[in-house]
Design an enzyme around this catalytic site. Structure first.
Site, short mmCIF file in Angstrom:
data_model
loop_
_atom_site.label_atom_id
_atom_site.label_comp_id
_atom_site.label_asym_id
_atom_site.label_seq_id
_atom_site.Cartn_x
_atom_site.Cartn_y
_atom_site.Cartn_z
N ALA A 74 0.84 -1.20 0.00
CA ALA A 74 0.00 0.00 0.00
C ALA A 74 0.88 1.25 0.00
O ALA A 74 2.02 1.21 0.46
CB ALA A 74 -0.89 -0.02 1.23
N GLY A 86 0.84 -5.15 1.01
CA GLY A 86 -0.28 -5.21 0.07
C GLY A 86 0.11 -5.86 -1.25
O GLY A 86 -0.73 -6.45 -1.94
N GLU A 124 -0.31 -9.34 -0.67
CA GLU A 124 -1.76 -9.59 -0.58
C GLU A 124 -2.38 -9.69 -1.97
O GLU A 124 -3.21 -10.56 -2.23
CB GLU A 124 -2.43 -8.51 0.27
CG GLU A 124 -2.16 -8.73 1.76
CD GLU A 124 -2.57 -7.56 2.64
OE1 GLU A 124 -2.39 -6.41 2.22
OE2 GLU A 124 -3.08 -7.82 3.75
N GLU A 166 4.31 -4.89 7.32
CA GLU A 166 3.38 -3.93 7.94
C GLU A 166 3.67 -3.68 9.42
O GLU A 166 3.56 -2.55 9.91
CB GLU A 166 1.92 -4.44 7.80
CG GLU A 166 1.32 -4.28 6.43
CD GLU A 166 1.61 -5.44 5.49
OE1 GLU A 166 2.56 -6.20 5.77
OE2 GLU A 166 0.91 -5.58 4.47
C1 3H9 Z 1 0.52 -2.22 3.40
O1 3H9 Z 1 0.80 -2.76 2.37
C2 3H9 Z 1 -0.83 -2.34 4.08
C3 3H9 Z 1 -1.70 -3.42 3.53
O2 3H9 Z 1 -1.39 -4.66 4.10
C4 3H9 Z 1 -3.14 -3.18 3.85
C5 3H9 Z 1 -3.76 -1.96 3.34
C6 3H9 Z 1 -5.22 -1.88 3.62
N1 3H9 Z 1 4.52 3.61 0.13
O3 3H9 Z 1 13.27 2.39 0.57
P1 3H9 Z 1 13.61 3.10 -0.69
C7 3H9 Z 1 9.20 5.21 -1.18
S1 3H9 Z 1 1.59 -1.18 4.20
C8 3H9 Z 1 4.94 4.84 -0.20
O4 3H9 Z 1 14.58 4.21 -0.59
P2 3H9 Z 1 14.81 0.69 -1.73
C9 3H9 Z 1 10.28 5.62 -0.20
O5 3H9 Z 1 9.78 6.50 0.77
C10 3H9 Z 1 3.03 -1.17 3.18
N2 3H9 Z 1 6.23 5.12 -0.49
O6 3H9 Z 1 14.09 2.09 -1.85
C11 3H9 Z 1 11.27 6.29 -1.14
O7 3H9 Z 1 10.77 7.57 -1.44
P3 3H9 Z 1 11.76 8.81 -1.69
C12 3H9 Z 1 3.85 -2.38 3.39
C13 3H9 Z 1 7.09 4.10 -0.47
O8 3H9 Z 1 15.04 0.22 -3.09
C14 3H9 Z 1 11.16 5.44 -2.42
O9 3H9 Z 1 9.89 4.81 -2.34
N3 3H9 Z 1 5.09 -2.25 2.66
C15 3H9 Z 1 6.71 2.80 -0.14
O10 3H9 Z 1 15.96 0.78 -0.80
C16 3H9 Z 1 12.24 4.38 -2.54
O11 3H9 Z 1 12.25 3.62 -1.33
C17 3H9 Z 1 6.21 -1.75 3.19
O12 3H9 Z 1 6.26 -1.41 4.35
C18 3H9 Z 1 5.35 2.56 0.17
N4 3H9 Z 1 4.89 1.34 0.48
O13 3H9 Z 1 13.77 -0.28 -1.00
C19 3H9 Z 1 7.38 -1.68 2.25
N5 3H9 Z 1 7.80 2.01 -0.18
O14 3H9 Z 1 12.54 8.45 -2.92
C20 3H9 Z 1 8.17 -0.44 2.52
C21 3H9 Z 1 8.82 2.79 -0.53
O15 3H9 Z 1 10.86 9.98 -1.82
N6 3H9 Z 1 9.22 -0.24 1.55
N7 3H9 Z 1 8.40 4.06 -0.72
O16 3H9 Z 1 12.65 8.85 -0.45
C22 3H9 Z 1 10.40 -0.87 1.60
O17 3H9 Z 1 10.65 -1.75 2.40
C23 3H9 Z 1 11.46 -0.43 0.63
O18 3H9 Z 1 11.10 0.86 0.18
C24 3H9 Z 1 11.62 -1.34 -0.63
C25 3H9 Z 1 12.58 -0.64 -1.65
C26 3H9 Z 1 12.23 -2.67 -0.19
C27 3H9 Z 1 10.31 -1.55 -1.30
#
Ligand code: 3H9
Length: 723
Positions: free
Chosen positions: A60, A101, A104, A124
């Site tokens: 998400a 998500g 999911e 999450e």
């Molecule tokens: C969810 O899914 C809830 C659901 O179960 C239910 C819903 C009802 N959203 O980390 P990076 C941005 S909750 C928005 O530097 P990497 C991040 O801020 C979600 N933005 O890259 C950054 O922005 P900026 C569960 C996001 O290659 C840019 O993307 N998922 C999101 O080192 C690059 O990110 C998570 O918690 C997001 N979901 O790592 C996953 N994700 O360039 C969280 C990233 O402006 N994300 N951004 O600074 C991660 O673990 C890492 O970002 C990922 C990439 C491994 C994906």
């Protein structure tokens, strides 16, 4: 945001939302439209969902959660129902990551295949919520309860091979993921779909649920002390086995809403973005990460083979950066090399590294006993003990020995970078790289620029931090920088509380219950009471006065010397088996309160004529935290830190401030600046001999507003620009 491509009889839905394919509103809309369009097209026999770019889907869009009530339709669950109810098979083709998500979405599909290198997980919990689009109800139907509880409550990611082993994936692919998905789709066309719909199947091990839950709960309470979300994750997985699918899903929605609105999740989401914002550095001259190129670093030198030097060398060689380790004394050098080898052996033992990788690290490490050997390296990090004159001598020598382009870094924890830089003819290439001990474990790197440090030098050490896997924050030089300067106020108040009625274990307990991983006295035993003593003696010497255990004031400032009495007794902490606590040599991890320490403290108070009384936990928290918060505002006011998020990241990674409380600045914003300011003024009146209670101007200005000013705007009040 979702490309719709027809390829023979297949509809390919490619999520295209860079950089990480988060499931923003338009992506959710695109998925629903794509599935509907494919189902309406008689030529289409199967549908593939894939991600464009480096990753399938990061989950998400976390930014949408700040206004949870306004998340637009279709919400993720209804997207998922459209996928699951499709009359044509839907296959998710995962490469890179499928997280939250994103996973999911895959669980709503009828089939899931992934590249060998893909990783899947439900992170999450790390932002204080649970997989709230039926993740907690669907995963146990594939993997079983115990595995689902562990995976969801820990937030860990697993590789494709393990995901296949636990039933999450139907196939692990070695070839091109899209081509493999197309082949896979052709094979499943026409197969019955009902048994592939997870909402229609049962949790196999449902009868064991209570026993599995109790075991998992005990582990989670111990491992994630104080955190709410991991417990909610377990409860929601338990519901998947105790309730009908629909009822468990409805309960999951209730739990995620409650979590999302709670303090811990708000703080953890803040922490997620704060950590990422730290790397977006900016100097007052306008140079920034966006307009400054780093220099290439292909070889380095580290000076000093003690604890810090060895730890820093490990960080560099682990990242494949060659190091020449310089130590004057050959015996010390040998000991340092052994320490490094031992640290890497530990990594091999923990399976974080293979023996072959260790050998490669050791190959790029060379020892030397003279600075001359550093003539050709690109960057040097000096890590000798904290003494300005010694550091200046070394820098003057390095300036002569090293090639003109070499960057000279000091691993000082307090000293003014300008004073070190002025010993050289290249102050533009001098910078502080403040590692936290143990350097090979602690993730924080506080990079410190001086008045003459060039933007290229800054860009280079910020990039170096990223390369060696550190969370790297840039700050301006001043005594103690951001970390030690603000933390010192916290430590000082903890010592004063000892003089006023507390024992070390009282203070540690309250601050640990607040969420700190370890109270200040346990930390002091770990880092060494002798280290603190040495720093205090240095400071006193530099100021030209003699510090004894009788000293109560210096320059009108209150001082506590209780710790110095312990030093004089040879109680240095864990290393001597005794410090603020005593330690059983067979279990150094378990500090035991010591009545001898209580006697030392009571004697000290009697000798100094200090009255003791009972101090409530709220005062312990306020005294330690608000003193630090006030100093943090000064640091912001003086632009030693560029933004409040940088300060919070330093506290989280340098001093184990709980991520679920955000950091001192975030904590202050939640308490309310008016209240913080009032309490700072109250303590300033009560303790006029502690200058850290003099209210910060910036805090006063912000608190004087009738409405709370959001953190994102605090900076605008620096230098009165907004008044
Ligand atoms: C969810 O899914 C809830 C659901 O179960 C239910 C819903 C009802 N959203 O980390 P990076 C941005 S909750 C928005 O530097 P990497 C991040 O801020 C979600 N933005 O890259 C950054 O922005 P900026 C569960 C996001 O290659 C840019 O993307 N998922 C999101 O080192 C690059 O990110 C998570 O918690 C997001 N979901 O790592 C996953 N994700 O360039 C969280 C990233 O402006 N994300 N951004 O600074 C991660 O673990 C890492 O970002 C990922 C990439 C491994 C994906």
């Amino acid at each position: 945001m979702v490309d719709y491509i027809i390829d023979q009889n297949l509809a390919i839905l490619a999520v295209n939302n860079p950089p990480v394919n988060a499931l923003s509103h338009h992506v959710r809309e695109g998925l629903v439209e794509g599935i509907k369009k494919a189902n309406a097209n008689d030529q289409v026999t199967a549908i593939v969902i894939i991600g464009k770019g480096k990753i399938f889907c990061s989950g998400a869009d976390i930014r949408e959660f700040s206004n949870h009530a306004a998340i637009k339709d279709p919400v993720l669950t209804s997207v998922g129902h459209t996928i699951e109810n499709s009359g044509k098979p839907v296959i998710s083709a995962i490469h890179g990551n499928a997280l939250g998500g994103g996973l999911e979405v895959a669980l709503f599909c009828h089939y899931r295949i992934a590249s060998e290198s893909a990783r899947v997980g439900f992170p999450e919990v790390l932002i204080g919520i649970l997989p709230g689009a039926e993740g907690t109800v669907r995963l146990p139907r594939l993997s079983g309860l115990s595995f689902a509880m562990d995976m969801i409550a820990s937030g860990k990611q697993i590789n494709a091979k393990d995901a296949f082993k636990h039933g999450i994936l139907d196939k692990v692919c070695t070839g091109n993921i899209l081509e493999e998905a197309k082949d896979f789709a052709k094979k499943v066309i026409g197969q019955p779909l009902d048994s592939r719909r997870l909402s229609r199947i049962n949790v196999e091990d449902a009868s064991n649920v209570d026993a599995v839950f109790e075991v998992a709960l005990a582990q989670v309470k111990k491992k994630y002390k104080g955190q709410i979300a991991p417990i909610y994750c377990l409860k929601s997985v338990r519901n998947s086995a105790k309730m009908s699918f629909d009822k468990a899903a409805a309960e999951e929605r209730r739990l995620i809403t409650e979590l999302m609105l709670g303090y811990q999740s708000i703080a953890l989401r803040y922490s997620f973005f704060a950590e990422r914002s730290a790397s977006k550095w900016r100097l007052p001259c306008g140079a920034s990460v966006n307009n400054t190129k780093p220099s290439k670093i292909e070889s380095t030198g580290v000076i000093g083979a003690g604890t810090m030097g060895s730890g820093i060398a490990v960080c560099l060689i682990r990242a494949g950066i060659p190091v020449i380790l310089v130590e004057k004394d050959p015996k010390m050098l040998e000991k340092g090399m052994e320490t490094i080898s031992g640290i890497l052996d530990g990594s091999v033992k923990l399976k974080r590294m293979t023996p072959g990788q260790k050998a490669k690290c050791m190959e790029i490490l060379k020892g030397a006993t003279s600075l001359d050997k550093l003539s050709n390296v690109d960057l040097v990090i000096e890590a000798v003990y904290e003494n300005l004159e010694l550091k200046r001598q070394i820098f003057a020598q390095l300036d002569k020995v090293c090639k003109p382009s070499t960057l000279l870094c000091s691993n000082t924890s307090t000293l003014d970078i300008d004073k070190i830089a002025s010993a050289t003819n290249r102050p533009d290439k001098v910078v502080g790289t403040h590692f936290f001990a143990p350097a090979f474990i602690m993730r924080l790197l506080e990079n410190v620029y001086g008045s003459k440090t060039s933007p290229t030098t800054v860009a280079t050490v910020m990039e170096l931090g990223r390369r060696i896997g550190k969370v790297t924050v840039l700050v301006k030089t001043c005594y103690g920088f951001v970390g030690n300067r603000t933390h010192q106020c916290f430590g000082a108040e903890a010592s004063f509380l000892l003089e006023e009625g507390c024992l070390p274990q009282d203070i540690d307990q309250v601050l640990e219950e607040f969420g700190m991983a370890m109270g200040p006295f346990k930390v002091s035993d770990l880092s060494g009471i002798d280290v603190g003593w040495r720093i205090r003696q240095e400071v006193a010497k530099a100021a030209g006065f003699k510090l004894t255990t009788e000293t109560r004031y210096h320059n009108g400032e209150r001082i506590s010397t209780v710790g110095d009495s312990l030093f004089e007794m040879g109680r240095y902490g864990i290393k001597t088996g005794k410090g603020w606590y005593k330690y059983d040599p067979t279990n150094l991890r378990k500090p035991v309160p010591d009545s001898d320490v209580a006697d030392v403290i009571l004697d000290h108070c009697a000798k100094m004529g200090l009255q003791r009384c009972k101090i409530p936990p709220q005062e312990i928290i306020e005294r330690c935290l608000f003193a630090a918060v006030n100093e943090c505002f000064r640091v912001l006011e003086e632009r030693v830190a560029e933004k409040p998020e940088d300060i919070d990241v330093i506290w989280q990674y340098g001093f184990s401030f709980p991520r679920y409380a955000g950091g001192p600045m975030f904590y202050a914003s939640q308490v309310g600046l008016k209240r913080v300011y009032e309490r700072v003024c109250f303590y300033h009146e009560k303790f006029p001999y502690s200058s850290h209670w003099i209210p910060s101007d910036l805090l006063r200005k912000l608190a004087s507003h009738s409405v709370e000013i959001p953190m994102s705007q605090w900076k605008e009040f620096v230098n009165g620009s907004k008044l």
